[in-house]
Design an enzyme around this catalytic site. Structure first.
Site, PDB file in Angstrom:
ATOM      1  N   ARG A  61      24.698   5.509  -1.047  1.00  0.00           N
ATOM      2  CA  ARG A  61      23.675   6.386  -1.667  1.00  0.00           C
ATOM      3  C   ARG A  61      22.960   5.753  -2.857  1.00  0.00           C
ATOM      4  NH1 ARG A  61      27.511  10.658  -0.543  1.00  0.00           N
ATOM      5  NH2 ARG A  61      26.853  11.653   1.395  1.00  0.00           N
ATOM      6  N   LYS A  98       8.212   0.494  -3.916  1.00  0.00           N
ATOM      7  CA  LYS A  98       8.219   0.774  -2.471  1.00  0.00           C
ATOM      8  C   LYS A  98       9.248  -0.131  -1.801  1.00  0.00           C
ATOM      9  CE  LYS A  98       3.688   2.690  -1.502  1.00  0.00           C
ATOM     10  NZ  LYS A  98       2.388   2.501  -0.840  1.00  0.00           N
ATOM     11  N   GLU A 141      -4.053  -9.607  -2.068  1.00  0.00           N
ATOM     12  CA  GLU A 141      -3.710  -8.414  -2.861  1.00  0.00           C
ATOM     13  C   GLU A 141      -4.316  -8.510  -4.265  1.00  0.00           C
ATOM     14  OE1 GLU A 141      -2.460  -5.888  -1.431  1.00  0.00           O
ATOM     15  OE2 GLU A 141      -1.332  -6.625   0.295  1.00  0.00           O
ATOM     16  N   LYS A 184      -1.718  -3.229 -11.075  1.00  0.00           N
ATOM     17  CA  LYS A 184      -0.831  -2.462 -10.193  1.00  0.00           C
ATOM     18  C   LYS A 184       0.044  -1.505 -11.021  1.00  0.00           C
ATOM     19  CE  LYS A 184       2.063  -1.990  -6.389  1.00  0.00           C
ATOM     20  NZ  LYS A 184       2.664  -2.428  -5.176  1.00  0.00           N
ATOM     21  N   GLU A 204       2.230   8.221  -4.728  1.00  0.00           N
ATOM     22  CA  GLU A 204       1.055   8.084  -3.848  1.00  0.00           C
ATOM     23  C   GLU A 204       0.462   9.421  -3.413  1.00  0.00           C
ATOM     24  OE1 GLU A 204       1.149   4.556  -1.285  1.00  0.00           O
ATOM     25  OE2 GLU A 204      -0.007   5.689   0.176  1.00  0.00           O
ATOM     26  N   ARG A 256      -2.665   6.099  -6.255  1.00  0.00           N
ATOM     27  CA  ARG A 256      -1.950   4.982  -5.609  1.00  0.00           C
ATOM     28  C   ARG A 256      -2.470   4.700  -4.201  1.00  0.00           C
ATOM     29  NH1 ARG A 256       4.449   3.296  -5.959  1.00  0.00           N
ATOM     30  NH2 ARG A 256       4.165   1.323  -4.873  1.00  0.00           N
ATOM     31  N   ASN A 315      -4.104   0.933  -1.031  1.00  0.00           N
ATOM     32  CA  ASN A 315      -4.175   0.706   0.412  1.00  0.00           C
ATOM     33  C   ASN A 315      -5.565   0.250   0.840  1.00  0.00           C
ATOM     34  OD1 ASN A 315      -1.494   1.536   1.381  1.00  0.00           O
ATOM     35  ND2 ASN A 315      -2.051   3.457   0.379  1.00  0.00           N
ATOM     36  N   HIS A 349      -6.083  -1.767   3.902  1.00  0.00           N
ATOM     37  CA  HIS A 349      -4.800  -1.749   4.625  1.00  0.00           C
ATOM     38  C   HIS A 349      -4.837  -0.865   5.868  1.00  0.00           C
ATOM     39  CE1 HIS A 349      -3.394  -3.838   1.127  1.00  0.00           C
ATOM     40  NE2 HIS A 349      -2.134  -3.829   1.502  1.00  0.00           N
ATOM     41  N   HIS A 387      -3.494  -3.166   8.370  1.00  0.00           N
ATOM     42  CA  HIS A 387      -2.149  -2.973   8.934  1.00  0.00           C
ATOM     43  C   HIS A 387      -2.199  -2.867  10.455  1.00  0.00           C
ATOM     44  CE1 HIS A 387       0.393  -1.424   5.310  1.00  0.00           C
ATOM     45  NE2 HIS A 387       0.603  -2.690   5.556  1.00  0.00           N
ATOM     46  N   HIS A 411       0.553 -10.990   6.336  1.00  0.00           N
ATOM     47  CA  HIS A 411       0.087  -9.685   5.849  1.00  0.00           C
ATOM     48  C   HIS A 411      -1.267  -9.795   5.133  1.00  0.00           C
ATOM     49  CE1 HIS A 411       0.149  -5.702   4.076  1.00  0.00           C
ATOM     50  NE2 HIS A 411       0.023  -6.244   2.882  1.00  0.00           N
TER      51      HIS A 411
HETATM   52  N1  GLY Z   1       1.382  -2.075  -1.713  1.00  0.00           N
HETATM   53  C1  GLY Z   1       0.831  -0.816  -1.991  1.00  0.00           C
HETATM   54  C2  GLY Z   1       1.625  -0.010  -2.942  1.00  0.00           C
HETATM   55  O1  GLY Z   1       2.565  -0.500  -3.532  1.00  0.00           O
HETATM   56  O2  GLY Z   1       1.350   1.152  -3.118  1.00  0.00           O
END
Ligand code: GLY
Length: 357
Positions: free
Chosen positions: A115, A137, A179, A217, A227, A231, A235, A238, A242, A259
């Site tokens: 956990r 993330k 990025e 960031k 997000e 946030r 993206n 992306h 993606h 990526h």
């Molecule tokens: N890579 C996008 C984020 O961390 O929200």
């Protein structure tokens, strides 16, 4: 460089980072320290990192295979088993020494083992330094669908040491650069402008550019860690990026895209769509397209690939209530979230990209 304090942890740089990790180990007294590596960081980064550790604690090295194809729950099971067999308990510490795949997966393993046990990220690729290791993330892919499984959970600290980049291949540097470009496009035209001076990857002042990218960031994640709004702007590029990355992952005979290379294409497409829907100027679009195509090889996306790529959009994490949402640009440094885009316009953008050789 001065450490960056986020709402949940600190990001340290080089020597001060190693001091901080040693202090943390002394204060938190972990039962066992696990260092998660892949074959690349085992070869190039583990020895220099071990040399910075000042501890007589038990240290165990756990190795996974590098690459996006290994960012799977099966790899996690292997690491969870290794932790268990080596006697990990809730006082153990995991240090993730690697790129984005490794820090995402290692963070997820740590967040879910018993956990949740503490972890520290030491990113060794440009992408992981400016993006993946920052903001909490963690997770893995589901088949070729990107980052479908995961949790948001921040490491105890992040240590950035750009010396690790000296052994990084050029395509990996390009992947991370995407990025950084994105950070300029979504937040800061002055930051974006700095990249106009760069000739390919001959990056002067790379440390300063990395530092500013992390600040952008951090600013976004501090405001919206889960997000719900701001946030989502991270993206940018992306949504289609993606889908293109996933499509090429499941068609290795066509092309192999890192990526950031897929995101670079996604940013050209999103910028084109922005000229149609959110008034991004043609001049800004051309600047974005030309700069990206100057650094990244053009990838042919066959017309027969369009439909399966569009089909993959339904798995995008920003989707809600059956709608697919894009982040678009109103201007360089100014975004609009939750934009819907017709399939016809996506196809128009893909055709535009194919013609921009
Ligand atoms: N890579 C996008 C984020 O961390 O929200």
């Amino acid at each position: 460089m001065t450490s960056i304090e986020t709402k949940t942890n600190k990001i340290h740089f080089s020597v001060s980072g190693y001091k901080s990790i040693n202090n943390y180990i002394t204060e938190s007294n972990p039962s066992i320290i696990f260092i998660l590596v892949d074959e690349n960081t085992h070869n190039y980064c583990l020895s220099p990192f071990m040399a910075t550790l000042e501890t007589d604690k038990q240290i165990e090295v756990v190795e996974i295979e590098s690459g996006e194809v290994n960012k799977t729950i099966d790899t996690c099971v292997g690491v969870w088993n290794a932790l268990s067999e080596l006697g990990a308990d809730r006082k153990s510490l995991i240090i993730n020494l690697g790129g984005g795949v490794l820090t995402d997966l290692g963070g997820f393993v740590a967040s879910t083992f018993k956990r949740g046990i503490p972890f520290i990220n030491i990113p060794t690729t440009l992408l992981s330094m400016v993006d993946a290791s920052i903001g909490g993330k963690t997770g893995v892919d589901l088949g070729t669908l990107k980052n479908q499984i995961g949790v948001i959970n921040t490491p105890q600290m992040v240590i950035i040491d750009t010396a690790y980049l000296s052994t990084l291949p050029q395509n990996e540097m390009r992947s991370g650069l995407a990025e950084m470009l994105k950070h300029g496009l979504i937040q800061d035209r002055d930051y974006w402008n700095k990249f106009k001076e760069l000739s390919r990857l001959d990056l002067n002042n790379l440390d300063a550019l990395i530092y500013d990218s992390i600040l952008i960031k951090k600013h976004v994640v501090d405001i919206d860690p889960n997000e719900n709004g701001l946030r989502k702007t991270l993206n940018y590029g992306h949504t289609l990026g993606h889908a293109i990355e996933s499509y090429f992952l499941s068609h290795p005979e066509k092309n192999s895209l890192l990526h950031g290379e897929a995101i670079a294409i996604g940013m050209i497409l999103a910028s084109y769509i922005s000229t149609k829907l959110t008034n991004l100027s043609e001049a800004d679009f051309n600047e974005i397209k030309d700069l990206i195509l100057d650094v990244y090889d053009h990838v042919v996306i066959e017309p027969e690939d369009f439909e399966p790529i569009i089909d993959l959009l339904k798995y995008d994490k920003k989707n809600a209530h059956g709608n697919i949402y894009f982040v678009l640009l109103e201007d360089i440094g100014k975004t609009k979230i939750d934009c819907t885009v017709s399939n016809d316009l996506i196809i128009e953008a893909l055709n535009m990209y194919n013609l921009s050789l």
